[in-house]
Design a protein around this motif. Structure first.
Motif, PDB file in Angstrom:
ATOM      1  N   THR A   1      10.063  28.070 -28.668  1.00 14.20           N
ATOM      2  CA  THR A   1      11.036  27.904 -27.603  1.00 14.20           C
ATOM      3  C   THR A   1      12.147  26.952 -28.023  1.00 14.20           C
ATOM      4  O   THR A   1      11.969  26.143 -28.933  1.00 14.20           O
ATOM      5  CB  THR A   1      10.342  27.370 -26.322  1.00 14.20           C
ATOM      6  OG1 THR A   1      11.311  27.214 -25.289  1.00 14.20           O
ATOM      7  CG2 THR A   1       9.641  26.047 -26.571  1.00 14.20           C
ATOM      8  N   VAL A   2      13.277  27.066 -27.351  1.00 15.44           N
ATOM      9  CA  VAL A   2      14.362  26.088 -27.516  1.00 15.44           C
ATOM     10  C   VAL A   2      14.250  24.987 -26.466  1.00 15.44           C
ATOM     11  O   VAL A   2      15.074  24.090 -26.426  1.00 15.44           O
ATOM     12  CB  VAL A   2      15.759  26.750 -27.441  1.00 15.44           C
ATOM     13  CG1 VAL A   2      15.967  27.696 -28.602  1.00 15.44           C
ATOM     14  CG2 VAL A   2      15.968  27.445 -26.105  1.00 15.44           C
ATOM     15  N   LEU A   3      13.216  25.026 -25.633  1.00 18.84           N
ATOM     16  CA  LEU A   3      13.044  24.056 -24.544  1.00 18.84           C
ATOM     17  C   LEU A   3      12.006  22.996 -24.891  1.00 18.84           C
ATOM     18  O   LEU A   3      11.055  22.764 -24.148  1.00 18.84           O
ATOM     19  CB  LEU A   3      12.658  24.782 -23.244  1.00 18.84           C
ATOM     20  CG  LEU A   3      13.654  25.836 -22.759  1.00 18.84           C
ATOM     21  CD1 LEU A   3      13.150  26.503 -21.483  1.00 18.84           C
ATOM     22  CD2 LEU A   3      15.035  25.227 -22.550  1.00 18.84           C
ATOM     23  N   TRP A   4      12.179  22.315 -26.021  1.00 21.24           N
ATOM     24  CA  TRP A   4      11.233  21.296 -26.453  1.00 21.24           C
ATOM     25  C   TRP A   4      11.626  19.888 -26.008  1.00 21.24           C
ATOM     26  O   TRP A   4      10.976  18.924 -26.389  1.00 21.24           O
ATOM     27  CB  TRP A   4      11.092  21.299 -27.973  1.00 21.24           C
ATOM     28  CG  TRP A   4      10.326  22.456 -28.526  1.00 21.24           C
ATOM     29  CD1 TRP A   4      10.814  23.433 -29.347  1.00 21.24           C
ATOM     30  CD2 TRP A   4       8.945  22.760 -28.336  1.00 21.24           C
ATOM     31  NE1 TRP A   4       9.820  24.321 -29.672  1.00 21.24           N
ATOM     32  CE2 TRP A   4       8.659  23.933 -29.063  1.00 21.24           C
ATOM     33  CE3 TRP A   4       7.923  22.159 -27.615  1.00 21.24           C
ATOM     34  CZ2 TRP A   4       7.393  24.506 -29.094  1.00 21.24           C
ATOM     35  CZ3 TRP A   4       6.660  22.738 -27.650  1.00 21.24           C
ATOM     36  CH2 TRP A   4       6.411  23.893 -28.384  1.00 21.24           C
ATOM     37  N   GLY A   5      12.659  19.730 -25.217  1.00 17.79           N
ATOM     38  CA  GLY A   5      13.174  18.404 -24.888  1.00 17.79           C
ATOM     39  C   GLY A   5      12.266  17.511 -24.074  1.00 17.79           C
ATOM     40  O   GLY A   5      12.512  16.314 -23.976  1.00 17.79           O
TER      41      GLY A   5
END
Length: 183
Positions: free
Chosen positions: A110-114
């Protein structure tokens, strides 16, 4: 997720989603010059663009994306790219393209690792509990028509793991942590 249903098409049974007109003026996931993370955003990773310029991949810090990130952990989404997030003018975020989900092994890409390591909110934990309880009732029955027993067991375990740790997980398994291409 936009209204979604199973339908018959030229190539057989598949998922159909109601078309959504995304707001082209919003970028929930974006590239910025390396290290220049704007307020209200999380850093995901650094890399180089096509011109060999250092850049950072970022995503907004919004409740809508947090919900999507929790959803992705539960379904073990192996393909959350920036372009799979449709920003709506009212701030809503639709997640689309869920074709690589529910694997039994850890495959979360995912690109939502924040939010790695951050505590889940009470609302998020309540949602996870509702999914877990639903798996023992109507939700489980409905999913059993489309998922194997092993896939349902893995979903139950992901619910249990999140409920026990109460934090956003980090990458695990043998898969790369971010899908390619990122957008």
């Amino acid at each position: 997720m936009p209204t979604t249903w199973l339908g018959e098409g030229r190539f057989g049974t598949g998922m159909l989603q109601l078309w959504q007109d995304a707001d082209p003026g919003q970028d929930p996931v974006d590239l910025v010059p390396a290290g220049e993370i704007p307020p209200g955003h999380h850093h995901v990773l650094d890399g180089y663009d096509a011109d060999d310029v250092a850049v950072s991949v970022i995503h907004e810090d919004s409740p809508a994306l947090r919900r999507m990130a929790v959803f992705d952990v539960l379904v073990n989404n192996a393909d959350r790219k920036g372009a799979h997030i449709l920003p709506m003018a009212d701030g809503h975020r639709y997640g689309v393209d869920h074709g690589v989900t529910f694997h039994t092994e850890p495959r979360l890409r995912t690109v939502l690792w924040g939010w790695i390591g951050q505590p889940l909110t009470g609302e998020e934990l309540t949602g996870i509990t509702a999914v877990r309880e639903g798996l023992e009732a109507d939700l489980g029955e409905a999913l059993a028509e489309h998922l194997s027993p092993a896939e349902l067991l893995a979903l139950r375990r992901r619910c249990d793991d999140l409920s026990e740790t109460c934090v956003f997980p980090g990458p695990a398994g043998d898969m790369p942590a971010v899908p390619w291409p990122v957008f």
